[in-house]
Enzyme design. Structure first.
Site, PDB file in Angstrom:
ATOM      1  CB  THR A  15     -55.991 -83.514 -32.171  1.00  0.00           C
ATOM      2  OG1 THR A  15     -56.806 -84.337 -33.022  1.00  0.00           O
ATOM      3  CG2 THR A  15     -55.307 -84.361 -31.114  1.00  0.00           C
ATOM      4  CG  ASP A  16     -55.786 -78.517 -34.926  1.00  0.00           C
ATOM      5  OD1 ASP A  16     -56.348 -78.073 -33.895  1.00  0.00           O
ATOM      6  OD2 ASP A  16     -54.762 -77.998 -35.425  1.00  0.00           O
ATOM      7  CG  ASN A  61     -46.912 -80.302 -38.182  1.00  0.00           C
ATOM      8  OD1 ASN A  61     -46.869 -81.310 -38.886  1.00  0.00           O
ATOM      9  ND2 ASN A  61     -47.963 -79.498 -38.164  1.00  0.00           N
ATOM     10  CE  LYS A  62     -52.594 -80.221 -37.274  1.00  0.00           C
ATOM     11  NZ  LYS A  62     -53.568 -79.277 -37.825  1.00  0.00           N
ATOM     12  N   GLY A  63     -50.548 -82.005 -32.515  1.00  0.00           N
ATOM     13  CA  GLY A  63     -51.428 -83.083 -32.076  1.00  0.00           C
ATOM     14  C   GLY A  63     -50.690 -84.239 -31.422  1.00  0.00           C
ATOM     15  CE1 TYR A 113     -58.798 -91.037 -39.305  1.00  0.00           C
ATOM     16  CE2 TYR A 113     -60.559 -91.718 -37.837  1.00  0.00           C
ATOM     17  CZ  TYR A 113     -59.241 -91.358 -38.037  1.00  0.00           C
ATOM     18  OH  TYR A 113     -58.367 -91.322 -36.975  1.00  0.00           O
ATOM     19  CG  ASP A 115     -47.003 -84.322 -48.706  1.00  0.00           C
ATOM     20  OD1 ASP A 115     -47.654 -85.363 -48.442  1.00  0.00           O
ATOM     21  OD2 ASP A 115     -47.504 -83.340 -49.293  1.00  0.00           O
TER      22      ASP A 115
HETATM   23  P1  NAP Z   1     -53.904 -83.640 -36.157  1.00  0.00           P
HETATM   24  O1  NAP Z   1     -53.720 -82.822 -34.921  1.00  0.00           O
HETATM   25  O2  NAP Z   1     -54.797 -83.155 -37.229  1.00  0.00           O
HETATM   26  O3  NAP Z   1     -52.446 -83.949 -36.743  1.00  0.00           O
HETATM   27  C1  NAP Z   1     -52.305 -84.653 -37.958  1.00  0.00           C
HETATM   28  C2  NAP Z   1     -50.891 -84.509 -38.405  1.00  0.00           C
HETATM   29  O4  NAP Z   1     -50.742 -85.220 -39.652  1.00  0.00           O
HETATM   30  C3  NAP Z   1     -50.483 -83.054 -38.681  1.00  0.00           C
HETATM   31  O5  NAP Z   1     -49.146 -82.871 -38.285  1.00  0.00           O
HETATM   32  C4  NAP Z   1     -50.618 -82.952 -40.184  1.00  0.00           C
HETATM   33  O6  NAP Z   1     -49.815 -81.936 -40.756  1.00  0.00           O
HETATM   34  C5  NAP Z   1     -50.112 -84.329 -40.558  1.00  0.00           C
HETATM   35  N1  NAP Z   1     -50.387 -84.679 -41.961  1.00  0.00           N
HETATM   36  C6  NAP Z   1     -51.563 -84.730 -42.604  1.00  0.00           C
HETATM   37  N2  NAP Z   1     -51.382 -85.060 -43.893  1.00  0.00           N
HETATM   38  C7  NAP Z   1     -50.037 -85.210 -44.063  1.00  0.00           C
HETATM   39  C8  NAP Z   1     -49.208 -85.539 -45.154  1.00  0.00           C
HETATM   40  N3  NAP Z   1     -49.721 -85.763 -46.388  1.00  0.00           N
HETATM   41  N4  NAP Z   1     -47.874 -85.631 -44.958  1.00  0.00           N
HETATM   42  C9  NAP Z   1     -47.338 -85.406 -43.739  1.00  0.00           C
HETATM   43  N5  NAP Z   1     -48.054 -85.054 -42.670  1.00  0.00           N
HETATM   44  C10 NAP Z   1     -49.406 -84.967 -42.834  1.00  0.00           C
HETATM   45  O7  NAP Z   1     -54.486 -85.098 -35.781  1.00  0.00           O
HETATM   46  P2  NAP Z   1     -54.146 -86.116 -34.585  1.00  0.00           P
HETATM   47  O8  NAP Z   1     -55.417 -86.337 -33.870  1.00  0.00           O
HETATM   48  O9  NAP Z   1     -52.927 -85.747 -33.874  1.00  0.00           O
HETATM   49  O10 NAP Z   1     -53.892 -87.438 -35.454  1.00  0.00           O
HETATM   50  C11 NAP Z   1     -52.667 -88.138 -35.482  1.00  0.00           C
HETATM   51  C12 NAP Z   1     -52.971 -89.589 -35.826  1.00  0.00           C
HETATM   52  O11 NAP Z   1     -53.782 -90.152 -34.784  1.00  0.00           O
HETATM   53  C13 NAP Z   1     -53.761 -89.762 -37.124  1.00  0.00           C
HETATM   54  O12 NAP Z   1     -53.275 -90.881 -37.833  1.00  0.00           O
HETATM   55  C14 NAP Z   1     -55.175 -90.029 -36.628  1.00  0.00           C
HETATM   56  O13 NAP Z   1     -55.928 -90.768 -37.544  1.00  0.00           O
HETATM   57  C15 NAP Z   1     -54.879 -90.819 -35.366  1.00  0.00           C
HETATM   58  N6  NAP Z   1     -55.969 -90.871 -34.408  1.00  0.00           N
HETATM   59  C16 NAP Z   1     -56.423 -89.731 -33.830  1.00  0.00           C
HETATM   60  C17 NAP Z   1     -57.455 -89.830 -32.902  1.00  0.00           C
HETATM   61  C18 NAP Z   1     -58.021 -88.610 -32.228  1.00  0.00           C
HETATM   62  O14 NAP Z   1     -59.035 -88.747 -31.516  1.00  0.00           O
HETATM   63  N7  NAP Z   1     -57.434 -87.435 -32.373  1.00  0.00           N
HETATM   64  C19 NAP Z   1     -58.012 -91.065 -32.565  1.00  0.00           C
HETATM   65  C20 NAP Z   1     -57.498 -92.202 -33.169  1.00  0.00           C
HETATM   66  C21 NAP Z   1     -56.492 -92.098 -34.077  1.00  0.00           C
HETATM   67  P3  NAP Z   1     -50.397 -80.448 -41.077  1.00  0.00           P
HETATM   68  O15 NAP Z   1     -50.285 -79.665 -39.785  1.00  0.00           O
HETATM   69  O16 NAP Z   1     -49.471 -79.964 -42.141  1.00  0.00           O
HETATM   70  O17 NAP Z   1     -51.808 -80.604 -41.529  1.00  0.00           O
END
Ligand code: NAP
Length: 255
Positions: free
Chosen positions: A201-202, A13-15, A166, A61
């Site tokens: 991202t968030d 839904n985001k990010g 994490y 979820d």
């Molecule tokens: P984000 O914007 O916070 O998005 C996280 C997403 O995961 C949201 O849609 C959130 O839903 C969902 N989520 C969390 N808990 C959940 C659950 N129990 N069931 C279903 N959905 C759930 O973060 P992002 O940066 O896009 O992260 C996406 C992935 O990339 C993650 O695995 C993160 O560890 C990885 N990552 C991110 C970065 C970075 O720099 N951003 C770097 C390396 C890896 P809600 O909106 O309902 O909370």
């Protein structure tokens, strides 16, 4: 992959997950937009449709076994197969994660529930559907902070980061990826871990220096691998790897 390929992205839904859905949709795939919150999922579906993507919100979820089972039943009933699974949903535990010696176990458990146990629950529920596809791809969205080698590099960008929840959840996810790759080695299914790189991202209060669009690139690459592509690899943005200015942006990362 055919134009009718079906992809499920958790936390879409985001990010970065939203961007993966957009980019896979732009390639002609039908995307199932996994979201734990109905309203947020419905809005993402609408936004993706406005961009021309064949998007369908699905309630999921990853920490709720009933929700996981129900989504698998729904996909089985409506499609009978799944070509791509992107395990993207993830959380950090926030600043309360503390230094290793102060780790609150409740936060450690919460992060593992989503980032590790959630991936195993979703993958196991979806595997019968992935086996029905001609050549399914599973992409686990990991992180460079899960690399043991990179974290112990005193001259590397991860040295100042000291936290258990994490980073160790992504290390565990890397091993989960390797174990599925081994079990599925002699099948057409490929299982890889992706590193999006540090994206705004968030998740990190938008402190990352890459965009979610860029973060999605390595994930989309692994989700659309050809038959001779790798399985059991950790691939993506090479920020923490020992590369110079003339080296490529993407490649294999140290585990
Ligand atoms: P984000 O914007 O916070 O998005 C996280 C997403 O995961 C949201 O849609 C959130 O839903 C969902 N989520 C969390 N808990 C959940 C659950 N129990 N069931 C279903 N959905 C759930 O973060 P992002 O940066 O896009 O992260 C996406 C992935 O990339 C993650 O695995 C993160 O560890 C990885 N990552 C991110 C970065 C970075 O720099 N951003 C770097 C390396 C890896 P809600 O909106 O309902 O909370």
């Amino acid at each position: 992959m055919t134009a009718t390929s079906l992809a499920l992205i958790t936390g879409a839904n985001k990010g970065i997950g939203f961007e993966v859905a957009r980019q896979l949709g732009a390639l002609g795939m039908t995307v199932l937009v996994g979201a734990r919150d109905h309203e947020r999922g419905a809005v993402a579906e609408r936004n993706l449709r406005d961009l021309g993507v064949d998007a369908h919100h699905i309630a999921l979820d990853v920490t709720d076994q009933a929700s996981v089972d129900h989504s698998a039943e729904q996909i089985a009933a409506e499609h009978g197969h799944l070509d791509v699974l992107v395990n993207n949903a993830g959380i950090t535990g926030g600043p309360e994660s503390g230094r290793p010696s102060q780790t609150p176990l409740a936060i450690l458990r919460r992060v593992y529930e989503t980032n590790v146990f959630g991936v195993v629950a979703v993958t196991n529920a979806m595997l019968p559907l992935l086996r029905q596809a001609p050549a399914a791809r599973i992409v686990n969205v990991s992180s460079e902070v899960g690399s043991v080698q990179a974290t112990l590099d005193r001259d590397g960008p991860l040295w100042p980061m000291t936290s258990i929840p994490y980073p160790s959840s992504k290390t565990a996810l890397n091993m989960v990826t390797a174990q599925y790759a081994k079990e599925l080695w002699d099948t057409p299914i490929k299982v890889n871990a992706a590193n999006p790189g540090y994206c705004a991202t968030d998740l990190n209060n938008h402190s990352g220096f890459r965009s979610p669009e860029e973060g999605a690139e390595a994930i989309v690459y692994l989700a659309t691998l050809p038959e001779d592509g790798p399985t059991g690899s950790f691939y993506g943005h090479l920020w923490v790897a020992d590369v110079g200015p003339d080296d490529p942006q993407y490649g294999r990362l140290p585990w």
